[in-house]
Enzyme design. Sequence first.
Site, PDB file in Angstrom:
ATOM      1  N   GLU A 129       0.923  -1.217   0.033  1.00  0.00           N
ATOM      2  CA  GLU A 129       0.014   0.012   0.042  1.00  0.00           C
ATOM      3  C   GLU A 129       0.755   1.292   0.098  1.00  0.00           C
ATOM      4  O   GLU A 129       2.044   1.259   0.319  1.00  0.00           O
ATOM      5  CB  GLU A 129      -1.058  -0.121   1.316  1.00  0.00           C
ATOM      6  CG  GLU A 129      -0.120  -0.264   2.548  1.00  0.00           C
ATOM      7  CD  GLU A 129      -1.153  -0.729   3.496  1.00  0.00           C
ATOM      8  OE1 GLU A 129      -2.076  -1.782   3.450  1.00  0.00           O
ATOM      9  OE2 GLU A 129      -1.100  -0.038   4.578  1.00  0.00           O
ATOM     10  N   CYS A 142       3.963   8.273   1.105  1.00  0.00           N
ATOM     11  CA  CYS A 142       4.261   6.986   1.994  1.00  0.00           C
ATOM     12  C   CYS A 142       4.263   5.967   0.919  1.00  0.00           C
ATOM     13  O   CYS A 142       3.377   5.520   0.553  1.00  0.00           O
ATOM     14  CB  CYS A 142       3.644   6.870   3.089  1.00  0.00           C
ATOM     15  SG  CYS A 142       4.184   5.696   4.106  1.00  0.00           S
ATOM     16  N   CYS A 149       6.931  -7.361   6.054  1.00  0.00           N
ATOM     17  CA  CYS A 149       8.208  -6.996   6.737  1.00  0.00           C
ATOM     18  C   CYS A 149       8.951  -8.099   7.754  1.00  0.00           C
ATOM     19  O   CYS A 149       7.777  -8.929   8.116  1.00  0.00           O
ATOM     20  CB  CYS A 149       7.959  -5.960   7.362  1.00  0.00           C
ATOM     21  SG  CYS A 149       9.399  -5.000   8.296  1.00  0.00           S
ATOM     22  N   CYS A 153       8.067  -6.288  14.678  1.00  0.00           N
ATOM     23  CA  CYS A 153       7.826  -5.365  15.572  1.00  0.00           C
ATOM     24  C   CYS A 153       6.465  -5.596  16.127  1.00  0.00           C
ATOM     25  O   CYS A 153       5.515  -5.554  15.271  1.00  0.00           O
ATOM     26  CB  CYS A 153       8.266  -3.750  15.178  1.00  0.00           C
ATOM     27  SG  CYS A 153       9.691  -3.405  14.666  1.00  0.00           S
ATOM     28  N   CYS A 156       3.433  -3.498  15.163  1.00  0.00           N
ATOM     29  CA  CYS A 156       3.136  -2.778  13.866  1.00  0.00           C
ATOM     30  C   CYS A 156       2.490  -3.786  13.017  1.00  0.00           C
ATOM     31  O   CYS A 156       2.718  -5.164  13.118  1.00  0.00           O
ATOM     32  CB  CYS A 156       4.577  -2.487  13.074  1.00  0.00           C
ATOM     33  SG  CYS A 156       4.470  -2.205  11.349  1.00  0.00           S
ATOM     34  N   CYS A 383       0.148   1.518   7.783  1.00  0.00           N
ATOM     35  CA  CYS A 383       0.655   0.584   9.031  1.00  0.00           C
ATOM     36  C   CYS A 383       0.593  -0.799   8.815  1.00  0.00           C
ATOM     37  O   CYS A 383       0.379  -1.670   9.419  1.00  0.00           O
ATOM     38  CB  CYS A 383       0.132   0.889  10.286  1.00  0.00           C
ATOM     39  SG  CYS A 383       0.845   2.488  10.915  1.00  0.00           S
TER      40      CYS A 383
HETATM   41  N1  SAH Z   1      10.592  -0.398   8.758  1.00  0.00           N
HETATM   42  C1  SAH Z   1      10.768   0.866   8.509  1.00  0.00           C
HETATM   43  C2  SAH Z   1       9.588   1.653   7.879  1.00  0.00           C
HETATM   44  C3  SAH Z   1       8.257   1.351   8.108  1.00  0.00           C
HETATM   45  S1  SAH Z   1       7.288   1.811   9.503  1.00  0.00           S
HETATM   46  C4  SAH Z   1      10.771   1.197  10.038  1.00  0.00           C
HETATM   47  O1  SAH Z   1      10.423   0.712  11.133  1.00  0.00           O
HETATM   48  O2  SAH Z   1      11.505   2.471  10.518  1.00  0.00           O
HETATM   49  C5  SAH Z   1       7.097   3.734   9.564  1.00  0.00           C
HETATM   50  C6  SAH Z   1       7.326   4.108  10.924  1.00  0.00           C
HETATM   51  O3  SAH Z   1       5.848   3.585  11.324  1.00  0.00           O
HETATM   52  C7  SAH Z   1       8.221   3.396  11.972  1.00  0.00           C
HETATM   53  O4  SAH Z   1       8.673   4.515  12.677  1.00  0.00           O
HETATM   54  C8  SAH Z   1       7.240   2.536  12.790  1.00  0.00           C
HETATM   55  O5  SAH Z   1       7.866   2.057  13.915  1.00  0.00           O
HETATM   56  C9  SAH Z   1       6.129   3.134  12.790  1.00  0.00           C
HETATM   57  N2  SAH Z   1       4.989   2.399  13.213  1.00  0.00           N
HETATM   58  C10 SAH Z   1       4.585   0.895  12.887  1.00  0.00           C
HETATM   59  N3  SAH Z   1       3.438   0.500  13.435  1.00  0.00           N
HETATM   60  C11 SAH Z   1       2.837   1.543  14.181  1.00  0.00           C
HETATM   61  C12 SAH Z   1       1.766   1.941  14.799  1.00  0.00           C
HETATM   62  N4  SAH Z   1       0.947   0.810  14.962  1.00  0.00           N
HETATM   63  N5  SAH Z   1       1.639   2.974  15.398  1.00  0.00           N
HETATM   64  C13 SAH Z   1       2.262   4.229  15.237  1.00  0.00           C
HETATM   65  N6  SAH Z   1       3.689   4.037  14.445  1.00  0.00           N
HETATM   66  C14 SAH Z   1       3.912   2.960  13.971  1.00  0.00           C
END
Ligand code: SAH
Length: 393
Positions: A129, A142, A149, A153, A156, A383
Amino acid sequence: MATPTARTTTALGVPAVRPSDETKPLPLQMAPRRRGKPPKHFADLTPDERVASVVEMGEKPFRAKQLAAHYFTHFTSDPAEMTDLPKSTRDALATTMFPPLIRPTRRMEADGGTTVKTLWHLFDDAKVESVLMRYPNRTTLCVSSQAGCGMACPFCATGQLGLTRNLSTAEILEQVRAAFRSLDRGEIPGGPARLNNLVFMGMGEPLANYKAVIETVRALVAPAPQGLGMSARNITVSTVGLVPAMRRLTDEGIPVTLALSLHAPDDDLRSELVPINTRWSVDETLDTARRYFEVTGRRVSIEYALIKDMNDHAWRADLLGEKLNARGRGWVHVNPIPLNPTPGSIWTASERSVEDEFVARLRGHGIPTTIRDTRGSDIDGACGQLAAEEDDE
Ligand code: SAH
């Protein structure tokens, strides 16, 4: 408080993480599940390779420049729009050079149509997306760099999907071209516009798909007609902190903005929230980010999702401030973002008062701090939630 994280190592040498019982542990995944490659596309090629390809098709070398202008200046790959090419060769050139790579299957709008999230299906039905956000004075896209991925995490949505595969350069650039095109054609309220900013904050860990991402960046910053002529400083590469790839990016000589997803200043908690921390510690990662600033002159962004009672304690704001200041002043700023809760997760965003205190503490340490915009959260922006939903259907 987080329970301490036990560390084990898999046969591949990849640390497997065992977070607390409250979260379902997922292993880190460095290798994709799927290895099939998308067809080669014009946007995968360097300018020299573009010339070689058209010559191979029996065309004059200058056709490559014409195709580049169509693609990067007029945002088209449709032979019908390439009226400066002889009709006889248009179709053959376009079919060979511009195989369809991404197909929009769902479009969601918010903010009166100025936020648009698109779900794309790729040639092998992998899904990614992208989200286009238009503000009064700028536009930001974005993009996704991987389908799924592997960084696992737990907060996420994309992290819960695992890694399907890396995207090719052209699969990433096609998301960008679509955004340029819809802005150019006046499809987003506010009149025709250009795309100003690009963030690698969609699905995937960009630095785990280094080659395709850096080639994408090269095409984004290359002047017309060989690229999109964007400014490197308006491109943000966001990473969980893959230290060797961060070093490589530092030495690339392309001053993109580096965003580091820190989410905790202490190893115990960070290893739970960002499992790759078991491989590269907070200190090692911050040292590498600091060097990025020294070499490129670009101020680093620290991303910090504020999760209620998890990482939002005042003492953690203080510890973060101290760790950043220990590496000098003026090299970094912090972007706290209220957690966007993912389906099935027990975690929620911090209380407003707690968020305010966290920000105040950081500012008290002299760290520039701005709460990140949560635009699009009502359409589960950026996300991985839309793709996750589709997988459940
Ligand atoms: N993998 C990379 C880029 C993709 S995520 C990274 O981790 O930086 C982009 C941003 O969104 C990252 O800072 C990630 O930690 C954050 N993110 C992911 N899930 C989230 C959520 N549920 N709420 C807020 N931020 C989130």
